[in-house]
Motif scaffolding. Structure first.
Motif, PDB file in Angstrom:
ATOM      1  N   ASP A   1       0.818  -1.210   0.000  1.00  0.00           N
ATOM      2  CA  ASP A   1       0.000   0.000   0.000  1.00  0.00           C
ATOM      3  C   ASP A   1       0.852   1.260   0.000  1.00  0.00           C
ATOM      4  N   TYR A   2       2.089   1.135   0.409  1.00  0.00           N
ATOM      5  CA  TYR A   2       3.008   2.273   0.459  1.00  0.00           C
ATOM      6  C   TYR A   2       4.090   2.099  -0.610  1.00  0.00           C
ATOM      7  N   PRO A   3       4.496   3.181  -1.274  1.00  0.00           N
ATOM      8  CA  PRO A   3       5.446   3.067  -2.393  1.00  0.00           C
ATOM      9  C   PRO A   3       6.849   2.651  -1.989  1.00  0.00           C
ATOM     10  N   VAL A   4       7.194   2.781  -0.713  1.00  0.00           N
ATOM     11  CA  VAL A   4       8.564   2.489  -0.310  1.00  0.00           C
ATOM     12  C   VAL A   4       8.932   1.026  -0.563  1.00  0.00           C
ATOM     13  N   GLU A   5       7.948   0.138  -0.451  1.00  0.00           N
ATOM     14  CA  GLU A   5       8.201  -1.282  -0.726  1.00  0.00           C
ATOM     15  C   GLU A   5       8.685  -1.463  -2.170  1.00  0.00           C
ATOM     16  N   ARG A   6       8.080  -0.732  -3.109  1.00  0.00           N
ATOM     17  CA  ARG A   6       8.508  -0.783  -4.512  1.00  0.00           C
ATOM     18  C   ARG A   6       9.899  -0.189  -4.691  1.00  0.00           C
ATOM     19  N   HIS A   7      10.169   0.899  -3.990  1.00  0.00           N
ATOM     20  CA  HIS A   7      11.488   1.532  -4.117  1.00  0.00           C
ATOM     21  C   HIS A   7      12.609   0.590  -3.671  1.00  0.00           C
ATOM     22  N   VAL A   8      12.356  -0.163  -2.613  1.00  0.00           N
ATOM     23  CA  VAL A   8      13.354  -1.134  -2.138  1.00  0.00           C
ATOM     24  C   VAL A   8      13.670  -2.137  -3.237  1.00  0.00           C
ATOM     25  N   ARG A   9      12.634  -2.656  -3.872  1.00  0.00           N
ATOM     26  CA  ARG A   9      12.846  -3.660  -4.921  1.00  0.00           C
ATOM     27  C   ARG A   9      13.484  -3.050  -6.161  1.00  0.00           C
ATOM     28  N   ASP A  10      13.046  -1.832  -6.514  1.00  0.00           N
ATOM     29  CA  ASP A  10      13.597  -1.180  -7.709  1.00  0.00           C
ATOM     30  C   ASP A  10      15.073  -0.839  -7.551  1.00  0.00           C
ATOM     31  N   ALA A  11      15.481  -0.497  -6.336  1.00  0.00           N
ATOM     32  CA  ALA A  11      16.866  -0.078  -6.109  1.00  0.00           C
ATOM     33  C   ALA A  11      17.841  -1.242  -6.135  1.00  0.00           C
ATOM     34  N   ARG A  12      17.385  -2.451  -5.844  1.00  0.00           N
ATOM     35  CA  ARG A  12      18.320  -3.562  -5.649  1.00  0.00           C
ATOM     36  C   ARG A  12      19.165  -3.867  -6.882  1.00  0.00           C
ATOM     37  N   ILE A  13      18.593  -3.769  -8.060  1.00  0.00           N
ATOM     38  CA  ILE A  13      19.311  -4.141  -9.278  1.00  0.00           C
ATOM     39  C   ILE A  13      20.427  -3.150  -9.613  1.00  0.00           C
ATOM     40  N   THR A  14      20.374  -1.945  -9.077  1.00  0.00           N
ATOM     41  CA  THR A  14      21.381  -0.945  -9.442  1.00  0.00           C
ATOM     42  C   THR A  14      22.779  -1.334  -8.980  1.00  0.00           C
ATOM     43  N   ARG A  15      22.855  -2.254  -8.024  1.00  0.00           N
ATOM     44  CA  ARG A  15      24.171  -2.744  -7.595  1.00  0.00           C
ATOM     45  C   ARG A  15      24.692  -3.866  -8.490  1.00  0.00           C
ATOM     46  N   ILE A  16      23.906  -4.204  -9.523  1.00  0.00           N
ATOM     47  CA  ILE A  16      24.260  -5.323 -10.392  1.00  0.00           C
ATOM     48  C   ILE A  16      24.469  -4.878 -11.835  1.00  0.00           C
ATOM     49  N   TYR A  17      23.464  -4.219 -12.442  1.00  0.00           N
ATOM     50  CA  TYR A  17      23.633  -3.936 -13.873  1.00  0.00           C
ATOM     51  C   TYR A  17      24.591  -2.780 -14.132  1.00  0.00           C
ATOM     52  N   GLU A  18      25.097  -2.765 -15.375  1.00  0.00           N
ATOM     53  CA  GLU A  18      26.201  -1.883 -15.784  1.00  0.00           C
ATOM     54  C   GLU A  18      27.468  -2.149 -14.981  1.00  0.00           C
ATOM     55  N   GLY A  19      27.618  -3.360 -14.498  1.00  0.00           N
ATOM     56  CA  GLY A  19      28.799  -3.739 -13.721  1.00  0.00           C
ATOM     57  C   GLY A  19      28.468  -3.795 -12.243  1.00  0.00           C
ATOM     58  N   THR A  20      28.659  -4.944 -11.628  1.00  0.00           N
ATOM     59  CA  THR A  20      28.349  -5.112 -10.209  1.00  0.00           C
ATOM     60  C   THR A  20      29.227  -4.217  -9.335  1.00  0.00           C
ATOM     61  N   SER A  21      28.831  -4.085  -8.087  1.00  0.00           N
ATOM     62  CA  SER A  21      29.643  -3.310  -7.139  1.00  0.00           C
ATOM     63  C   SER A  21      31.045  -3.888  -7.034  1.00  0.00           C
ATOM     64  N   GLU A  22      31.140  -5.204  -7.122  1.00  0.00           N
ATOM     65  CA  GLU A  22      32.457  -5.845  -7.016  1.00  0.00           C
ATOM     66  C   GLU A  22      33.331  -5.484  -8.202  1.00  0.00           C
ATOM     67  N   VAL A  23      32.740  -5.438  -9.391  1.00  0.00           N
ATOM     68  CA  VAL A  23      33.496  -5.042 -10.576  1.00  0.00           C
ATOM     69  C   VAL A  23      33.927  -3.582 -10.472  1.00  0.00           C
ATOM     70  N   GLN A  24      33.038  -2.730  -9.958  1.00  0.00           N
ATOM     71  CA  GLN A  24      33.412  -1.315  -9.802  1.00  0.00           C
ATOM     72  C   GLN A  24      34.609  -1.171  -8.868  1.00  0.00           C
ATOM     73  N   ARG A  25      34.636  -1.961  -7.809  1.00  0.00           N
ATOM     74  CA  ARG A  25      35.775  -1.900  -6.881  1.00  0.00           C
ATOM     75  C   ARG A  25      37.070  -2.340  -7.564  1.00  0.00           C
ATOM     76  N   LEU A  26      36.968  -3.339  -8.436  1.00  0.00           N
ATOM     77  CA  LEU A  26      38.157  -3.769  -9.178  1.00  0.00           C
ATOM     78  C   LEU A  26      38.666  -2.657 -10.086  1.00  0.00           C
ATOM     79  N   ILE A  27      37.748  -2.008 -10.787  1.00  0.00           N
ATOM     80  CA  ILE A  27      38.127  -0.923 -11.690  1.00  0.00           C
ATOM     81  C   ILE A  27      38.799   0.205 -10.916  1.00  0.00           C
TER      82      ILE A  27
END
Length: 383
Positions: A349-375
């Motif tokens: 009923d509250y949008p924050v639940e959607r924001h949590v799910r939407d944000a999760r992929i940003t640590r993966i696509y266009e290079g994972t956080s682990e790849v960014q640390r390597l770079i």
């Protein structure tokens, strides 16, 4: 160093914010339920006509020609209203920029205007494969020369907007005997080309409005004129364009995080416990202060990377820093926002639940956080 936005950048930000609030935000929960595709495509057309699908592209090709900072500001605002809209615009801009950067004059004039004006609802960036995600140089898709054509065989996975993209930038191995990463070329393939087919949409945790599909190439024949850049030089192109794409993901992350925190701040000012608004409790205030500080730091990293790109300076390290920090800060911000909502935050009923799910992929696509640390680490050791 001061990041003072120009009048044009402010205008683009404010226009994106207004349009996103009017047409993207109301549709976001509908898209999250798996509905509203027709309206979504209409919205994408409207954003294209307003100049948001080719923000950092020259005017002669139909672009807005406003620079990378303006692009980041626009994606942040779109992401604030609707993550699916933000990621679609980000990837579509990336495709327009790669064509502008390495395409022939004929390719630029044939394809970029169709991206810029919304003739193509979106554009696809076909790089990732099942065995070549964080290691794209290990791709298996092949493009063999056959007379005046190239014939593509293989498949790409997790391709954003594949169902409705009008054009794909596709990477394939053209010289299997070359050292790893050295025999890869880049091609432009229009939707509807025989041999190109789109798999079913992936069922995802979040960003439901953005289609994510496998793209199959089965004897897909394209003319030699579809080759973009030099033969066997495509991997260098991919690496360069991914850096620019990371600025977009960082901005998208920031937009989602801002939306979550704004919802949380509104909620804690209204929600009362122990005879007072929970916003009056010091513990709540400190949670908000920490997240707001991180989001401001993310914004500065994004603008720093964008400024370096616009000045023509190397920006890959800064783009990775912005993407790493902003995406992980978005994870913390959306989690905090849910926590501040208490049990209500766990309900749809509250949008924050959607924001949590939407944000999760940003640590993966266009290079994972682990790849960014390597770079970042590798660049730091080279200095």
């Amino acid at each position: 160093m001061l990041f003072e936005l120009t009048e044009e950048e402010l205008l683009i930000r404010d226009t994106a914010r207004k349009m996103a609030a009017e047409i993207a935000a109301p549709l976001a929960p509908v898209l999250d339920r798996g509905e509203g595709r027709a309206q979504f495509l209409e919205n994408l057309k409207a954003f294209a006509e307003a100049g948001f699908m080719a923000v950092n592209v020259k005017g002669e090709f139909g672009g807005t020609e406003a620079g990378t900072a303006a692009f980041a500001l626009a994606i942040e605002e779109l992401g604030y209203a609707c993550a699916a809209t933000g990621v679609t615009a980000s990837v579509t801009n990336m495709v327009a920029e790669v064509i502008q950067a390495v395409g022939t004059e004929a390719q630029k004039r044939a394809y970029i205007p169709n991206i810029a004006d919304g003739t193509y609802p979106a554009a696809g960036f076909c790089l990732t494969e099942s065995g070549a995600g964080s290691d794209p140089a290990g791709m298996k898709t092949r493009a063999r020369r056959d007379g005046a054509d190239f014939v593509l065989d293989g498949e790409k996975i997790y391709i954003t907007s594949a169902e409705y993209a009008g054009l794909f930038v596709v990477w394939a191995v053209t010289n299997p005997e070359a050292p790893k990463g050295k025999g890869i070329s880049c091609f432009l393939v229009e939707a509807g080309t025989p041999g190109l087919s789109i798999g079913k949409a992936e069922r995802k945790l979040g960003q439901h409005g953005s289609a994510t599909n496998t793209v199959h190439f089965d004897g897909c024949r394209v003319p030699a004129s579809a080759l973009m850049g030099r033969l066997d030089d495509g991997f260098r192109i991919a690496v360069g364009e991914l850096a620019g794409g990371r600025i977009g993901v960082a901005a998208l992350s920031l937009g989602i995080a801002r939306a979550a925190m704004d919802a949380a701040k509104t909620y804690v000012k209204e929600r009362r416990q122990f005879g007072q608004a929970i916003a009056d409790f010091q513990g709540i205030q400190w949670m908000v202060a920490d997240r707001e500080t991180e989001l401001e730091a993310a914004r500065l990293l994004i603008l720093s990377a964008a400024a370096k790109k616009d000045r023509g300076e190397p920006f890959g390290r800064e783009a990775s820093m912005a993407k790493l920090f902003a995406s992980e800060a978005a994870g913390r911000a959306t989690d905090t926002a849910l926590q501040l909502h208490g049990g209500a935050g766990y309900c749809a009923d509250y949008p924050v639940e959607r924001h949590v799910r939407d944000a999760r992929i940003t640590r993966i696509y266009e290079g994972t956080s682990e790849v960014q640390r390597l770079i970042i680490a590798r660049d730091s050791f080279r200095q």
